[in-house]
Design a protein around this motif. Structure first.
Motif, mmCIF file in Angstrom:
data_model
loop_
_atom_site.group_PDB
_atom_site.id
_atom_site.type_symbol
_atom_site.label_atom_id
_atom_site.label_comp_id
_atom_site.label_asym_id
_atom_site.label_seq_id
_atom_site.Cartn_x
_atom_site.Cartn_y
_atom_site.Cartn_z
ATOM 1 N N LEU B 76 0.841 -1.204 0.000
ATOM 2 C CA LEU B 76 0.000 0.000 0.000
ATOM 3 C C LEU B 76 0.876 1.254 0.000
ATOM 4 N N ALA C 11 -8.909 -2.596 6.007
ATOM 5 C CA ALA C 11 -8.438 -1.617 5.016
ATOM 6 C C ALA C 11 -9.616 -0.898 4.377
ATOM 7 N N LEU C 12 -10.687 -1.650 4.099
ATOM 8 C CA LEU C 12 -11.858 -1.034 3.485
ATOM 9 C C LEU C 12 -12.466 0.006 4.416
ATOM 10 N N GLY C 15 -10.246 3.039 4.452
ATOM 11 C CA GLY C 15 -10.363 3.780 3.209
ATOM 12 C C GLY C 15 -11.646 4.575 3.113
ATOM 13 N N PHE C 19 -11.996 8.631 2.967
ATOM 14 C CA PHE C 19 -12.603 9.355 1.851
ATOM 15 C C PHE C 19 -13.780 10.195 2.318
ATOM 16 N N THR C 36 -6.126 11.831 -0.782
ATOM 17 C CA THR C 36 -6.481 10.805 -1.774
ATOM 18 C C THR C 36 -5.330 9.832 -1.957
ATOM 19 N N PHE C 39 -5.343 7.442 1.078
ATOM 20 C CA PHE C 39 -6.420 6.479 1.349
ATOM 21 C C PHE C 39 -6.794 5.607 0.165
ATOM 22 N N THR C 40 -6.400 6.001 -1.057
ATOM 23 C CA THR C 40 -6.754 5.160 -2.220
ATOM 24 C C THR C 40 -6.216 3.731 -2.122
ATOM 25 N N PHE C 42 -5.696 1.862 0.430
ATOM 26 C CA PHE C 42 -6.514 1.072 1.366
ATOM 27 C C PHE C 42 -7.787 0.595 0.663
ATOM 28 N N LEU C 43 -8.396 1.536 -0.069
ATOM 29 C CA LEU C 43 -9.637 1.204 -0.759
ATOM 30 C C LEU C 43 -9.386 0.141 -1.825
ATOM 31 N N TYR C 45 -7.003 -2.080 -1.933
ATOM 32 C CA TYR C 45 -6.731 -3.382 -1.318
ATOM 33 C C TYR C 45 -8.010 -3.993 -0.771
#
Lengths: 105, 295, 68
Positions: B76, C11-12, C15, C19, C36, C39-40, C42-43, C45
């Protein structure tokens, strides 16, 4: 702060999508891994159409993404296929672009 | 709730999608050119993007030897580093020093990636990535030389300087060469790519498979875009940077040059690669000192 | 639940919360852009983990051999 080049984003996105379509199509149609001098009919049509469409002005500049989608189909074809079609399409597009530039539009 | 912040977030996502697509297509082109020079048909140009999408839907498991959460987080972090570099460099045109810091963070990513996996190949890749930090010494000297010339490290100022005085590449050819070597060391199959040498399987990425590999590949695509953009912005300037289409053309030309070099040169062993990079950095340092003393 | 899925859900959540914060409270473009970038992944993944198919192995999450 630089603006996002959205028009280029659409062009590249449609080029990639066209490549996916072309790859899927040519893998379904052909079994031999590498053939030289083979011309695919639909690839040829989409290449020429893409080349012609490149320099025809449409509203919202939609002709560039559309023509790049059509040019992307021979671009993405499996190795060895779609070569002549792509070169033909790109040369038509360049020629059309130059002619349009000479006319002054 | 502000509409402007939604617009900023969407713009940011769109820019990184654009950077990934361009970088991915250029890396695919790189593979294609290398293959054609070696007399192979080579994969289609969209292969890099295709691989990324394919791996995104693959299963992952955490290996027993993996050190979590580093094993997961490093993938990540790889995207975070290069997306930040994209926004700070390409969108906001901030300082070169911040980008340099982010480039050093990339070394941490490579190192952590290799060492957290617990695989011997990954570890070797991580250790080699520390060796190849020799590629960053030219970066220091390049930044110093540019500061002496332009009296600023903000990319915006550097671009404005070139508007008046012309491209820096003609005034500092050696600095441009040293930066070009840095670009070359980041390219796959290049003489300096000891980190991803095939003799150690996939280097630091060996144990990051499936989804995690896809994330690292996204980051690599963005990284390729950002590095090429920085080279063009710092050394060629507003001639190409002012129009995104011209920037794209410049990127294609640079990728073509790098692919030629990658295809025509053998991969160096780690000690030779590091020695050559150190020689280049010493020469760049001498150039910098000469400029400081002579004025 | 396998550790992969657990990490994906965490992670979701991270994220989505990130956001939401960016959209609701950030006004500065720099903060929005860098947020962005933060956090992108995490989203990405979190969404990617949701696509993982069901494993056919007996013991989930364990590959058969890992040397050293």
């Amino acid at each position: 702060m630089n603006e996002v080049p959205y028009n280029l984003l659409w062009c590249i996105l449609s080029l990639t999508l066209g490549g996916f379509v072309g790859l899927a199509y040519s893998y379904n149609k052909y079994v031999k891994p590498y053939v030289e001098g083979n011309i695919d009919r639909w690839g040829l049509i989409s290449g020429i159409l893409g080349g012609v469409l490149f320099s025809i002005p449409l509203p919202y500049n939609i002709n560039y993404p559309l023509s790049l989608f059509l040019l992307g189909i021979p671009l993405g074809m499996r190795p060895g296929y779609g070569r002549v079609e792509l070169i033909l399409g790109v040369s038509i597009a360049v020629l059309g672009y130059l002619i349009r530039g000479l006319i002054g539009r | 709730m502000e509409l402007s912040s939604i617009k900023y977030v969407i713009d940011a996502l769109a820019y990184s999608l654009y950077a990934f697509l361009v970088g991915g297509l250029l890396l695919g082109l790189h593979r294609k050119i290398v293959a054609r020079i070696q007399g192979r048909p080579g994969p289609p140009v969209i292969q890099y993007i295709l691989h990324t999408i394919k791996f995104y839907f693959k299963e992952i498991t955490f290996p027993i030897t993996a050190g979590n959460p580093l094993y997961l987080f490093i993938a990540l972090m790889s995207i975070m580093v290069w997306m930040s570099a994209l926004y700070l460099g390409v969108v906001f045109n901030t300082s070169l020093l911040i980008l340099m810091g982010l480039y050093v963070l990339q070394k941490i990513v490579e190192h952590g990636c290799g060492l957290s996996s617990g695989s011997p190949y990954g570890k070797l890749g991580g250790v080699r990535s520390v060796f190849s930090a020799a590629a960053e010494i030219p970066l220091f000297t390049v930044i110093g030389t540019i500061y002496l010339l332009t009296k600023s490290l903000i990319i915006e100022d550097i671009i404005r300087y070139q508007e008046i005085h012309g491209p820096i590449i003609f005034q500092l050819p050696f600095a441009a060469f040293a930066f070009f070597v840095l670009l070359l060391s980041k390219a796959p199959n290049s003489p300096f790519a000891i980190v991803k040498d095939k003799s150690i399987v996939s280097g630091y990425m060996t144990e990051h498979f499936g989804l995690l590999e896809s994330l690292i590949m996204i980051a690599d695509g963005i990284a390729w875009f950002v590095l090429l953009w920085i080279f063009i912005a710092v050394f060629i300037g507003p001639l190409l940077v002012s129009d995104p289409l011209l920037t794209l053309v410049g990127m294609v030309v640079l990728t073509f040059l790098i692919s030629l070099l990658c295809a025509l040169t053998p991969l160096l062993t780690p000690n030779h690669s590091v020695m050559i990079q150190i020689i280049i950095s010493v020469l760049a340092l001498v150039d910098l000192l000469r400029r400081i003393i002579v004025g | 639940m396998t550790p992969e899925r657990k990490s994906g859900i965490v992670a979701l959540i991270v994220g989505v919360l990130g956001f939401l914060y960016l959209i609701l409270y950030s006004g500065d473009p720099l903060v929005a852009y860098l947020g962005t970038a933060l956090f992108t992944p995490f989203l990405l993944y979190g969404i990617g983990v949701m696509f993982i198919p069901k494993s056919r192995r007996k013991k989930e999450g364990l590959l058969p051999f890992r040397g050293w």
